[in-house]
Design a protein around this motif. Structure first.
Motif, PDB file in Angstrom:
ATOM      1  N   LYS A 118     -31.644  45.113 -34.961  1.00 46.40           N
ATOM      2  CA  LYS A 118     -30.534  45.869 -34.402  1.00 46.40           C
ATOM      3  C   LYS A 118     -31.056  46.700 -33.238  1.00 46.40           C
ATOM      4  O   LYS A 118     -32.236  47.063 -33.204  1.00 46.40           O
ATOM      5  CB  LYS A 118     -29.949  46.844 -35.429  1.00 46.40           C
ATOM      6  CG  LYS A 118     -29.204  46.230 -36.590  1.00 46.40           C
ATOM      7  CD  LYS A 118     -28.692  47.325 -37.519  1.00 46.40           C
ATOM      8  CE  LYS A 118     -27.897  46.772 -38.682  1.00 46.40           C
ATOM      9  NZ  LYS A 118     -27.446  47.864 -39.593  1.00 46.40           N
ATOM     10  N   HIS A 176     -25.092  54.714 -30.284  1.00 46.59           N
ATOM     11  CA  HIS A 176     -24.476  53.422 -30.554  1.00 46.59           C
ATOM     12  C   HIS A 176     -25.471  52.538 -31.296  1.00 46.59           C
ATOM     13  O   HIS A 176     -26.681  52.637 -31.076  1.00 46.59           O
ATOM     14  CB  HIS A 176     -24.066  52.726 -29.250  1.00 46.59           C
ATOM     15  CG  HIS A 176     -23.300  53.593 -28.319  1.00 46.59           C
ATOM     16  ND1 HIS A 176     -21.921  53.722 -28.365  1.00 46.59           N
ATOM     17  CD2 HIS A 176     -23.712  54.399 -27.302  1.00 46.59           C
ATOM     18  CE1 HIS A 176     -21.524  54.558 -27.422  1.00 46.59           C
ATOM     19  NE2 HIS A 176     -22.598  54.984 -26.761  1.00 46.59           N
ATOM     20  N   ALA A 218     -21.131  50.278 -33.731  1.00 43.92           N
ATOM     21  CA  ALA A 218     -20.809  51.575 -34.333  1.00 43.92           C
ATOM     22  C   ALA A 218     -21.220  52.659 -33.349  1.00 43.92           C
ATOM     23  O   ALA A 218     -22.303  52.589 -32.760  1.00 43.92           O
ATOM     24  CB  ALA A 218     -21.550  51.753 -35.653  1.00 43.92           C
ATOM     25  N   SER A 219     -20.373  53.653 -33.152  1.00 44.58           N
ATOM     26  CA  SER A 219     -20.656  54.754 -32.229  1.00 44.58           C
ATOM     27  C   SER A 219     -20.407  56.074 -32.948  1.00 44.58           C
ATOM     28  O   SER A 219     -19.565  56.162 -33.841  1.00 44.58           O
ATOM     29  CB  SER A 219     -19.767  54.663 -30.981  1.00 44.58           C
ATOM     30  OG  SER A 219     -19.982  53.446 -30.284  1.00 44.58           O
ATOM     31  N   ALA A 220     -21.182  57.089 -32.544  1.00 42.41           N
ATOM     32  CA  ALA A 220     -21.027  58.412 -33.154  1.00 42.41           C
ATOM     33  C   ALA A 220     -21.401  59.471 -32.138  1.00 42.41           C
ATOM     34  O   ALA A 220     -22.412  59.326 -31.423  1.00 42.41           O
ATOM     35  CB  ALA A 220     -21.913  58.539 -34.394  1.00 42.41           C
ATOM     36  N   GLY A 260     -15.172  44.991 -32.768  1.00 44.99           N
ATOM     37  CA  GLY A 260     -15.636  45.669 -33.969  1.00 44.99           C
ATOM     38  C   GLY A 260     -17.098  45.418 -34.278  1.00 44.99           C
ATOM     39  O   GLY A 260     -17.508  45.441 -35.446  1.00 44.99           O
ATOM     40  N   CYS A 304     -25.798  48.289 -32.844  1.00 52.42           N
ATOM     41  CA  CYS A 304     -25.223  46.967 -33.062  1.00 52.42           C
ATOM     42  C   CYS A 304     -26.334  45.962 -33.317  1.00 52.42           C
ATOM     43  O   CYS A 304     -27.512  46.228 -33.039  1.00 52.42           O
ATOM     44  CB  CYS A 304     -24.370  46.527 -31.866  1.00 52.42           C
ATOM     45  SG  CYS A 304     -25.285  46.272 -30.338  1.00 52.42           S
ATOM     46  N   ASP A 346     -17.006  46.886 -28.753  1.00 53.31           N
ATOM     47  CA  ASP A 346     -16.100  47.788 -29.453  1.00 53.31           C
ATOM     48  C   ASP A 346     -14.793  47.080 -29.802  1.00 53.31           C
ATOM     49  O   ASP A 346     -14.280  47.206 -30.928  1.00 53.31           O
ATOM     50  CB  ASP A 346     -15.842  49.018 -28.586  1.00 53.31           C
ATOM     51  CG  ASP A 346     -15.093  50.103 -29.334  1.00 53.31           C
ATOM     52  OD1 ASP A 346     -15.540  50.478 -30.432  1.00 53.31           O
ATOM     53  OD2 ASP A 346     -14.066  50.580 -28.827  1.00 53.31           O
ATOM     54  N   ARG A 400     -23.145  57.368 -39.967  1.00 52.69           N
ATOM     55  CA  ARG A 400     -22.000  56.959 -39.151  1.00 52.69           C
ATOM     56  C   ARG A 400     -22.325  55.730 -38.297  1.00 52.69           C
ATOM     57  O   ARG A 400     -21.414  54.981 -37.915  1.00 52.69           O
ATOM     58  CB  ARG A 400     -21.554  58.117 -38.254  1.00 52.69           C
ATOM     59  CG  ARG A 400     -21.068  59.327 -39.031  1.00 52.69           C
ATOM     60  CD  ARG A 400     -20.445  60.375 -38.125  1.00 52.69           C
ATOM     61  NE  ARG A 400     -19.240  59.871 -37.468  1.00 52.69           N
ATOM     62  CZ  ARG A 400     -18.507  60.581 -36.610  1.00 52.69           C
ATOM     63  NH1 ARG A 400     -18.868  61.828 -36.313  1.00 52.69           N
ATOM     64  NH2 ARG A 400     -17.435  60.075 -36.049  1.00 52.69           N
ATOM     65  N   LEU A 401     -23.606  55.523 -38.012  1.00 54.94           N
ATOM     66  CA  LEU A 401     -24.026  54.383 -37.189  1.00 54.94           C
ATOM     67  C   LEU A 401     -24.353  53.149 -38.035  1.00 54.94           C
ATOM     68  O   LEU A 401     -24.699  52.100 -37.483  1.00 54.94           O
ATOM     69  CB  LEU A 401     -25.246  54.774 -36.341  1.00 54.94           C
ATOM     70  CG  LEU A 401     -24.969  55.832 -35.275  1.00 54.94           C
ATOM     71  CD1 LEU A 401     -26.278  56.362 -34.704  1.00 54.94           C
ATOM     72  CD2 LEU A 401     -24.086  55.263 -34.158  1.00 54.94           C
ATOM     73  N   GLY A 402     -24.268  53.279 -39.343  1.00 55.68           N
ATOM     74  CA  GLY A 402     -24.494  52.129 -40.213  1.00 55.68           C
ATOM     75  C   GLY A 402     -25.942  51.709 -40.350  1.00 55.68           C
ATOM     76  O   GLY A 402     -26.224  50.534 -40.652  1.00 55.68           O
TER      77      GLY A 402
END
Length: 251
Positions: free
Chosen positions: A139, A225, A215-217, A212, A227, A209, A17-19
């Protein structure tokens, strides 16, 4: 309500989900308590992260030491308040630690060697570990923690921006050399001069956010988070140029 438990499979889904992808270069700040009881503890979290990024990926964690006593020993001194995952990574065979006596980092993976290229006399700003991570495409992964709690990189951007509530200090430290001798080090540190204000990094998260870029979960007791550091840097710098006090809340 029973205390939550997080399994390896659930951690892998969380990273989905966080990529987080194979080959990623990750700077990880963590609060494992947000996952409740992790089956296998920090060793399992590290294993899942390393499996995900693969042999070509790199994992870097904070190993900060703010107290000048005892002298900074890169080989043995644990970090202060950086969490169990960071200490686990620092002690892994083959892990590399940078030499700044304040903001050091420990890493494992092919790009961890970059930590030996930073300037040990710069804790923040140009030449620091943080500068190096941006230039080499890392990241940031805030695993179970928010921006205000875990995103130390933002202090580096404050130094780049020259915010009015901090000022440069030169701090005398000692570093233990591989032969056991002590080496004096003068380290530049960007200290807060306004103790009446409380840091609040949520404006950075909100801008990321909205664009875009993050990514957060959710996790059982918090949120994670992720990025690109390049995006984090650009968004934070723009925010501070619009309003140099944007990251300071009330007293």
């Amino acid at each position: 309500m029973p205390f939550p438990t997080t399994s390896a499979a659930e951690l892998r889904h969380h990273l989905d989900r966080l990529g987080i992808e194979p080959g990623d270069r990750l700077a990880v700040h963590s609060r494992l308590l947000s996952f409740g009881r992790v089956e296998g503890g920090p060793a399992l979290v590290c294993q899942v992260l390393r499996e995900r990024i693969g042999e070509s990926g790199t994992l870097i964690v904070p190993a900060y030491t703010f107290d000048p006593v005892p002298p900074f020993d890169p080989a043995h001194r644990p970090g202060e308040g950086v969490g169990a995952l960071s200490d686990h990574v620092r002690l892994l065979p083959g892990a590399i630690r940078s030499l700044c006596p304040i903001h050091s980092h420990a890493g494992i993976g092919p790009e961890a060697v970059l930590l030996r290229q930073s300037d040990p006399e710069c804790s923040l700003g140009p030449g620091s570990d943080f500068d190096l991570m941006r230039r080499h495409g890392f990241k940031v992964l805030l695993l179970g923690c928010g921006f205000s709690e875990g995103c130390a990189y933002i202090h580096h951007v404050e130094a780049v921006a020259g915010v009015p509530y901090r000022h440069w200090l030169t701090l005398a430290r000692q570093r233990v050399e591989p032969d056991g001798g002590l080496r004096p080090v003068i380290c530049r540190y960007y200290a807060r001069s306004r103790t009446d204000l409380t840091p609040d990094f949520e404006p950075v998260r909100r801008r990321l956010d909205a664009a875009g870029l993050v990514a957060s979960a959710p996790c059982p007791l918090g949120e994670s988070h992720a990025c690109r550091i390049e995006d984090l840097h650009a968004v934070t710098l723009a925010l501070l140029r619009d309003d140099p006090m944007a990251l300071m809340g009330g007293g």
